[in-house]
Every structure is written in C-alpha cells, then in structure tokens.
Motif scaffolding. Structure first.
Motif, PDB file in Angstrom:
ATOM      1  N   ARG A  22     -53.197 -23.138 -46.969  1.00 43.85           N
ATOM      2  CA  ARG A  22     -54.079 -23.485 -45.842  1.00 43.85           C
ATOM      3  C   ARG A  22     -53.434 -24.558 -44.969  1.00 43.85           C
ATOM      4  NH1 ARG A  22     -57.808 -23.233 -50.067  1.00 43.85           N
ATOM      5  NH2 ARG A  22     -58.015 -25.497 -50.108  1.00 43.85           N
ATOM      6  N   HIS A  29     -57.565 -29.387 -40.593  1.00 46.45           N
ATOM      7  CA  HIS A  29     -57.330 -29.883 -41.953  1.00 46.45           C
ATOM      8  C   HIS A  29     -58.613 -30.364 -42.622  1.00 46.45           C
ATOM      9  CE1 HIS A  29     -53.113 -29.234 -41.780  1.00 46.45           C
ATOM     10  NE2 HIS A  29     -52.894 -30.129 -40.847  1.00 46.45           N
ATOM     11  N   SER A  32     -58.246 -26.946 -44.509  1.00 43.59           N
ATOM     12  CA  SER A  32     -57.148 -27.166 -45.454  1.00 43.59           C
ATOM     13  C   SER A  32     -57.584 -27.947 -46.681  1.00 43.59           C
ATOM     14  CB  SER A  32     -55.993 -27.934 -44.791  1.00 43.59           C
ATOM     15  OG  SER A  32     -55.475 -27.245 -43.716  1.00 43.59           O
TER      16      SER A  32
END
Length: 137
Positions: free
Chosen positions: A19, A65, A69
């Motif tokens: 990711r 993120h 992520s």
C-alpha cells in the motif's frame, strides 16, 4: 521456499509495504507532475519547482498514507499528523539535497530531470521506514 513467500504475502508489514508503494508512488507522481514542467520549461528554478512539488506531494501523501497505507496502525491523529509533517520535512530536505547536488551550477550542473532518480528510489525508502516505525507505529 514457497511457504516463506506465502508467509511474507500474508504479513501485515508486507501489506503495508505494498500500500505504501502504491500511495507513495502516486504522491511521487504528483511531485513529478508539478516539478517537471516548472523545471523543464524554466518557469522557475529547480529549487522552487522542488518546493511546489513537495507541497502538493505532502498533501496527497498524507491523505493516502493516513487513510490507506497505515490505516488502523498506531497512534492518535494529532501525534500522527505532527510526526508525518516532520517526516515530510525530512523528505523535502532529501529532495532539496538531490536537486542541489545534481542540478546546481556549483555542483554537478546536470539537467533538471537528474534529481528525479533519487527522488523516486532513495527518498521513498527513507520515508517508508520513518512512517512505519515512528509516525504510524
């Protein structure tokens, strides 16, 4: 060997890494899309183009993120935001160094695109480690 590969694939760290690579890749593309025309066409200096690319990449990188992520991993939002900003400054400093080293007339005086190489391959490794083990730890 196949068992080890399967274990790695199921690892939470591997999922985060995949990711991160995708989200970081998108943020890096944003950086390159902003930096490249500004520097290539001499609209502004490479350093100003670097700063503007950083601003756009930082904003998109934080959203990607924090929401994808490293979602569900780590500290509260206030601490995460402060640490993410600190890491983004490290990334900006690294990219500023690459631009200076590779394009400045007092250094290597290379073409505008030379800094994109370490920006794509070195800076992301540093930021992944910092994000994984400090920001979203």
């Amino acid at each position: 060997m196949l068992h080890r590969v399967d274990e790695l694939r199921k690892s939470p760290l591997f999922g985060q890494l995949v990711r991160f690579v995708i989200a970081g890749g998108l943020a890096t593309v944003v950086y390159a899309v902003v930096y490249s025309p500004l520097a290539a066409f001499g609209i502004t200096s490479e350093q100003v183009a670097n700063f503007l690319g950083y601003l756009f990449a930082m904003g998109s990188g934080y959203l990607l993120h924090s929401r994808w992520s490293f979602r569900g991993h780590g500290q509260g939002a206030a601490q995460t935001t402060t640490r993410f900003f600190a890491v983004s400054l490290v990334s900006y400093a690294l990219n500023t160094f690459w631009v200076f080293l590779l394009t400045d007339d007092a250094m290597l005086a290379g073409p505008w695109w030379w800094p994109l190489i370490p920006v794509l391959f070195v800076t992301p490794l540093v930021t992944f480690a910092l994000n994984r083990f400090w920001v979203f730890a």
